[in-house]
Design a protein around this motif. Structure first.
Motif, PDB file in Angstrom:
ATOM      1  N   ALA A   1       2.972  12.894  -2.878  1.00  0.00           N
ATOM      2  CA  ALA A   1       2.619  12.080  -3.837  1.00  0.00           C
ATOM      3  C   ALA A   1       3.332  10.820  -3.796  1.00  0.00           C
ATOM      4  O   ALA A   1       4.562  10.776  -3.841  1.00  0.00           O
ATOM      5  CB  ALA A   1       2.582  12.581  -5.345  1.00  0.00           C
ATOM      6  N   ASP A   2       2.668   9.835  -3.734  1.00  0.00           N
ATOM      7  CA  ASP A   2       3.274   8.250  -3.705  1.00  0.00           C
ATOM      8  C   ASP A   2       2.367   7.492  -4.832  1.00  0.00           C
ATOM      9  O   ASP A   2       1.150   7.211  -4.630  1.00  0.00           O
ATOM     10  CB  ASP A   2       2.716   7.729  -2.252  1.00  0.00           C
ATOM     11  N   ASP A   3       3.217   6.699  -5.580  1.00  0.00           N
ATOM     12  CA  ASP A   3       2.709   5.631  -6.540  1.00  0.00           C
ATOM     13  C   ASP A   3       3.530   4.527  -6.661  1.00  0.00           C
ATOM     14  O   ASP A   3       4.692   4.384  -6.758  1.00  0.00           O
ATOM     15  CB  ASP A   3       2.736   6.426  -8.097  1.00  0.00           C
ATOM     16  N   VAL A   4       2.613   3.616  -6.661  1.00  0.00           N
ATOM     17  CA  VAL A   4       3.334   1.936  -6.758  1.00  0.00           C
ATOM     18  C   VAL A   4       2.507   1.322  -8.005  1.00  0.00           C
ATOM     19  O   VAL A   4       1.290   1.272  -7.823  1.00  0.00           O
ATOM     20  CB  VAL A   4       3.064   1.459  -5.582  1.00  0.00           C
ATOM     21  N   LYS A   5       3.330   0.760  -8.779  1.00  0.00           N
ATOM     22  CA  LYS A   5       2.628  -0.229  -9.721  1.00  0.00           C
ATOM     23  C   LYS A   5       3.253  -1.480  -9.703  1.00  0.00           C
ATOM     24  O   LYS A   5       4.875  -1.581  -9.541  1.00  0.00           O
ATOM     25  CB  LYS A   5       2.790   0.528 -11.246  1.00  0.00           C
ATOM     26  N   SER A   6       2.792  -2.534  -9.691  1.00  0.00           N
ATOM     27  CA  SER A   6       3.304  -3.836  -9.449  1.00  0.00           C
ATOM     28  C   SER A   6       2.773  -4.999 -10.488  1.00  0.00           C
ATOM     29  O   SER A   6       1.506  -4.990 -10.925  1.00  0.00           O
ATOM     30  CB  SER A   6       2.815  -4.593  -8.008  1.00  0.00           C
ATOM     31  N   LEU A   7       3.611  -5.789 -11.010  1.00  0.00           N
ATOM     32  CA  LEU A   7       3.356  -7.117 -11.732  1.00  0.00           C
ATOM     33  C   LEU A   7       3.806  -8.223 -11.041  1.00  0.00           C
ATOM     34  O   LEU A   7       4.958  -8.270 -10.539  1.00  0.00           O
ATOM     35  CB  LEU A   7       3.884  -6.721 -13.039  1.00  0.00           C
ATOM     36  N   ARG A   8       2.849  -9.144 -10.772  1.00  0.00           N
ATOM     37  CA  ARG A   8       3.343 -10.578 -10.264  1.00  0.00           C
ATOM     38  C   ARG A   8       2.786 -11.623 -11.419  1.00  0.00           C
ATOM     39  O   ARG A   8       2.086 -11.699 -11.806  1.00  0.00           O
ATOM     40  CB  ARG A   8       2.544 -10.713  -8.932  1.00  0.00           C
ATOM     41  N   LEU A   9       3.868 -12.642 -11.579  1.00  0.00           N
ATOM     42  CA  LEU A   9       3.618 -13.643 -12.138  1.00  0.00           C
ATOM     43  C   LEU A   9       4.002 -15.139 -11.480  1.00  0.00           C
ATOM     44  O   LEU A   9       5.084 -15.009 -10.960  1.00  0.00           O
ATOM     45  CB  LEU A   9       4.296 -13.749 -13.515  1.00  0.00           C
TER      46      LEU A   9
ATOM     47  N   MET B   1       0.638  -1.102   0.038  1.00  0.00           N
ATOM     48  CA  MET B   1       0.051   0.061  -0.102  1.00  0.00           C
ATOM     49  C   MET B   1       0.854   1.373   0.040  1.00  0.00           C
ATOM     50  O   MET B   1       2.042   1.333   0.676  1.00  0.00           O
ATOM     51  CB  MET B   1      -0.955   0.000   1.203  1.00  0.00           C
ATOM     52  N   VAL B   2       0.536   2.115  -0.527  1.00  0.00           N
ATOM     53  CA  VAL B   2       1.109   3.538  -0.558  1.00  0.00           C
ATOM     54  C   VAL B   2       0.585   4.205   0.732  1.00  0.00           C
ATOM     55  O   VAL B   2      -0.446   3.867   1.437  1.00  0.00           O
ATOM     56  CB  VAL B   2       0.482   4.399  -1.854  1.00  0.00           C
ATOM     57  N   SER B   3       1.369   5.428   0.955  1.00  0.00           N
ATOM     58  CA  SER B   3       1.036   6.160   2.177  1.00  0.00           C
ATOM     59  C   SER B   3       1.186   7.693   1.784  1.00  0.00           C
ATOM     60  O   SER B   3       1.960   8.005   0.974  1.00  0.00           O
ATOM     61  CB  SER B   3       2.207   5.870   3.004  1.00  0.00           C
ATOM     62  N   THR B   4       0.361   8.414   2.546  1.00  0.00           N
ATOM     63  CA  THR B   4       0.153   9.744   2.313  1.00  0.00           C
ATOM     64  C   THR B   4       1.122  10.614   3.585  1.00  0.00           C
ATOM     65  O   THR B   4       1.155  11.936   3.516  1.00  0.00           O
ATOM     66  CB  THR B   4      -1.082  10.536   2.391  1.00  0.00           C
ATOM     67  N   GLY B   5       1.534   9.712   4.274  1.00  0.00           N
ATOM     68  CA  GLY B   5       2.667  10.201   5.380  1.00  0.00           C
ATOM     69  C   GLY B   5       3.724  10.487   4.785  1.00  0.00           C
ATOM     70  O   GLY B   5       4.066  10.635   3.669  1.00  0.00           O
TER      71      GLY B   5
END
Length: 894
Positions: free
Chosen positions: A432-440, A115-119
């Motif tokens: 600003a917090d951004d996470v993109k993820s790929l799982r195979l 999870m991202v965080s606004t902190g």
């Protein structure tokens, strides 16, 4: 009774009562088949079953029903689990410490995704996530190689509902009135609010399509009273005893704040399972979170460095208890903080079974933004006053003040510049917090002797987070006083408070004063009384941008064999490759700013082992061993720094972040013995140790300043100088023991059916390298470490009636806090929080499905107390109280 005997006594009683005598075995077997009808009892039973069946050491909390966790926040529910403690921020349980370790050592996942965080850092702020939209949350105390991102202290995985897991359409409605016992401390605030939630679950197309929708609205008042003495130590220039050797305080601040918290959360889930080996689920979560804080603060100082007049101080016989301050300039700070946060998370998970293999593709994207506007404005009285100050003689009460001056009358004050920074201050924070993820990944069952299954795969994520603070000082209009004379920042000057912004006085009766002058900060700044100054006291070198690319490959083998007793578990390994880059600003000796970028890359190999031996039916011995990591604080990784060359010895020196910082690393070992007595009853004892391989401390180190601009004109003797910065170190350990148990009253006697107890106790210690006040390396307790944590919950559920009282305790600890300029460490005294809940659920008739609820959180109005220690003497630094939170509501399900 002391915490240790109380907690151990309760656990011993659980063990004794839960183990029936042999003559009662037949009756016990009958009790095991009783259907649990109470919602909280069912939640307890489901949590215990999940803990028992897990292949790792976990603690679990499950919702009593769809949209109904046992507490009003996820953090409070998790804080009742063994070895877990919540840290309060303005009275709300916001972040978690697992096994005595600060929030930064844990990781929070939503449906298995980070999870991202606004902190200001990585730590997830749980008050931003509606508890009504969570069906369960598990804390993994030992790693599982297939879990993905994991923490050194532990990993929290929050799970939202799967609509096809439910047998029919379900609709749940909840409404609660929310009131704070302090009422309205600041004019314009609200004493009450509400919590509303609704969820809908349904299945279509012969149960091949499932849909779930959930909405949650929060409008909650938060109130705070506080009394904060300043600068404890030898009197110095106050000369209390004529020589300045007596101990006293230099001043204080006391006031109130009112915060209205609003949050709107939405969850949507679409599940598809046609029965041909395909299973796909799309879930969307969105939350808007806002806080509107107004604060009013009286400031008094009697040291000779104070502004305006030079005060006098006549101490009490014990100068630490206060005295009379004469010739004092009355001083009030008006505060305001407007904060707006948005969090969005989108995930799509698809599984496809082909022959013996099941493949999985998981795509996710989450984004968080925070916009925060903080303001202060200052007013002072035009005539000196006398103020009697009585400091509290303990850590359990407010101090008191008395004076003939009316602090609540606006005409007694003028806008002024009591500090060096001007007459008002406003800052804006953008995160600003951004996470993109790929799982195979792929998994299959195996029959290779002790190996019963395999799972392996690859997880790739990209995270980008930025923090930007911009501050503005405001001078009085045109830089002149209202009579036309030059307005200097020192001494005091000013004019009347604009009548259009004045409000009714704020409440200050808790320290003995009838009221405090009150006005809106931003309205005053926009009134035309101020002009912006180019002076910004906040160093821009503390702003940063961090980018991380993390690739995790993993393999896990499930184990199931007989070694004299049945044994199951798993063995696995992760290879985690990290590439990190930090952007920031370098500020040279002239104040000029230059962009700077740096970073590093590294790979960690993290093996893990979980073994569970069934020593006898329902008695499990668990062993875990793993290497774990915790990524550094992002503020520590910042590229920003300040530096200069000394005129005296012509050497470089500076301070800043460390973009090449490596993570915390530890070898962890866990042992747990658990016995399950049937529905809703168990007892467990566990021990753990984490041997720190790599840690992080802030200290002065040799640094190569080659390439750093040097406008001073002073030629350094060498480009190698000294930089105060976070740096990696080694050594230290964390260890502890945990006891936990649950008892359903029917295990003891049919007369106690409906009664139940939950209890946990943990004792943790640490020994880590740190730095003292002079920068020397020394042993230090771990941030966030509470040596003792315990929880106790007693409940009764029968014939629709519900009663629950819960208490959680944590001993003293230290916590990092971001003040106006940088992170500081607070020493926080022990806390014991008690909550109460009463309810009734209609079992039949026209009102079947309706439930009524009364809830009181922080029943004893437990204070939040911060201390300061000088020369071995511990004194009060902050004393805050937040009032009781009362909720009255109803729920309806059909």
């Amino acid at each position: 009774m002391a915490p240790l005997p109380r907690a151990v006594g309760v656990l011993a009683a659980l063990a004794a009562m839960a183990a029936p005598p042999a003559s009662a075995q037949q009756a016990t077997e009958k009790l095991d088949s009783v259907v649990v009808t109470g919602s909280f009892s069912r939640s307890v039973q489901n949590s215990i079953d999940t803990k028992k069946n897990a292949d790792a050491i976990v603690e679990v909390v499950t919702a009593e029903d769809i949209g109904k966790l046992p507490d009003v926040s996820i953090a409070e529910s998790l804080a009742r689990l063994p070895g877990v403690a919540a840290q309060r921020v303005d009275g709300r349980a916001q972040v978690l410490s697992i096994r005595g370790m600060a929030p930064k050592f844990g990781v929070t996942l939503l449906n298995g995704r980070e999870m991202v965080s606004t902190g200001d850092d990585r730590s997830f702020e749980y008050d931003q996530f509606p508890s009504e939209l969570v069906t369960s949350a598990a804390i993994y105390k030992t790693p599982d190689a297939s879990l993905g991102t994991q923490g050194l202290a532990g990993t929290v995985n929050m799970t939202t509902l799967h609509p096809l897991d439910h047998g029919s359409r379900r609709v749940n409605l909840n409404a609660r009135l929310d009131r704070n016992s302090y009422g309205e401390l600041v004019p314009g605030s609200k004493a009450q609010g509400m919590r509303l939630s609704a969820s809908y679950v349904d299945q279509f197309a012969n149960r091949t399509i499932g849909v779930a929708l959930g909405v949650a609205h929060l409008d909650s008042p938060n109130q705070k009273k506080y009394f904060n003495p300043w600068d404890f130590g030898k009197a110095g220039d106050i000369s209390v005893d004529g020589a300045g050797n007596a101990y006293t305080f230099n001043g204080l601040e006391t006031g109130v704040s009112s915060t209205q918290t609003r949050r709107d959360g939405v969850l949507a889930v679409l599940e598809f399972k046609p029965g041909n080996g395909l299973h796909s689920q799309l879930d969307l979560f969105s939350s808007r979170f806002s806080q509107r804080m107004n604060g009013r603060e009286l400031v008094a100082y009697w040291a000779n460095w104070s502004n305006g007049t030079t005060p006098t101080f006549t101490p009490l016989p014990d100068a630490t208890q206060g005295g009379q301050v004469g010739n004092l300039t009355p001083f009030v700070t008006e505060r305001k903080n407007d904060r707006d946060d948005r969090v969005r998370a989108l995930g799509w998970n698809t599984e496809l079974k082909l022959a013996d293999w099941t493949g999985q593709l998981d795509l996710s994207s989450s984004h968080a933004k925070r916009a925060e506007h903080i303001g202060e404005a200052y007013v002072t009285g035009s005539t000196p006053i006398t103020l009697d100050v009585r400091m509290p003689g303990d850590f359990h009460h407010f101090g008191t003040l008395s004076t003939a001056f009316d602090y609540g009358k606006a005409s007694n004050f003028i806008l002024s510049t009591p500090w060096w920074g001007g007459g008002a201050y406003a800052s804006q924070a953008q995160v600003a917090d951004d996470v993109k993820s790929l799982r195979l990944s792929a998994r299959r069952s195996l029959d290779w002797g002790p190996v019963s299954g395999f799972e392996g795969g690859l997880i790739h994520s990209r995270r980008s987070k930025t923090l930007d603070y911009v501050g503005t000082n405001y001078d009085l209009k045109s830089g002149t006083d209202y009579d036309g004379t030059t307005c200097m920042i020192w001494p005091v000057c000013g004019g009347p408070i604009p009548a259009s912004v004045v409000q009714s006085p704020a409440q200050l009766s808790f320290v003995g004063l009838p009221g405090l002058v009150s006005f809106d900060v931003f309205d005053a700044i926009n009134s035309g009384a101020y002009v912006a100054s180019p002076n910004d006291p906040k160093s821009p070198t503390w702003n940063w941008g961090i980018k991380e690319k993390v690739t995790t490959s993993f393999a896990k083998f499930n184990l199931d064999f007989n070694a004299g007793v049945p044994v199951r578990g798993n063995v696995g390994v992760q290879a985690v490759s990290v590439r990190q880059t930090a952007d920031g600003l370098y500020q040279d000796s002239t104040g000029a700013l230059n962009p700077i970028t740096d970073g590093t890359s590294y790979t960690d190999v993290l093996p893990s082992l979980n073994l569970i031996a069934e020593l006898r039916p329902n008695t499990l011995l668990r062993f875990g061993a793993a290497r774990t990591v915790a990524r550094p604080n992002m503020a520590d990784m910042r590229a920003g720094l300040t530096a200069s060359v000394s005129q005296t010895d012509r050497t470089w020196s500076g301070d800043g972040g460390n973009p090449r910082l490596k993570p915390w690393r530890a070898d962890a070992f866990d042992l747990s013995l658990e016995h399950y007595y049937g529905k809703g009853s168990y007892i467990a004892v566990a021990a753990f140790e984490k041997r720190i391989l790599t840690g992080i401390v802030t200290q002065s180190v040799a640094y190569d300043f080659s390439g750093i601009p040097n406008p001073s004109g002073i030629t350094p003797t060498s480009n190698i100088g000294t930089l105060t910065t976070p740096t990696n170190t080694s050594g230290g350990r964390i260890g502890g023991v945990e006891l936990s148990g649950a008892l359903a009253g029917a295990r003891v006697s049919p007369l106690l059916e409906g009664f139940g107890l939950l209890a946990s106790y943990s004792r943790t210690h640490s020994n880590l390298p740190g730095t003292d006040a002079h920068g020397a390396v020394t042993d230090t307790p771990l941030e966030g470490l509470s040596g003792t944590v315990y929880g106790l919950t007693a409940y009764y559920e029968r014939a629709g009636f519900e009663f629950r009282v819960a208490q959680r305790y944590r001993s003293a600890f230290t916590a990092a806090r971001h003040n106006a300029f940088r992170f500081v460490m607070d020493s926080i005294r022990p806390e014991r929080i008690t909550d109460l809940q009463l309810g009734y659920n209609f079992q039949d008739g026209a009102l079947k499905g309706l439930g009524l609820l009364l809830q009181v959180n922080n029943l004893t109005d437990t204070p939040y107390v911060v201390t300061q220690t000088v020369d071995g003497i511990t004194a009060l630094k902050e004393f805050h109280k937040f009032g009781r939170q009362l909720l009255l509501g109803a729920s309806y399900k059909f």
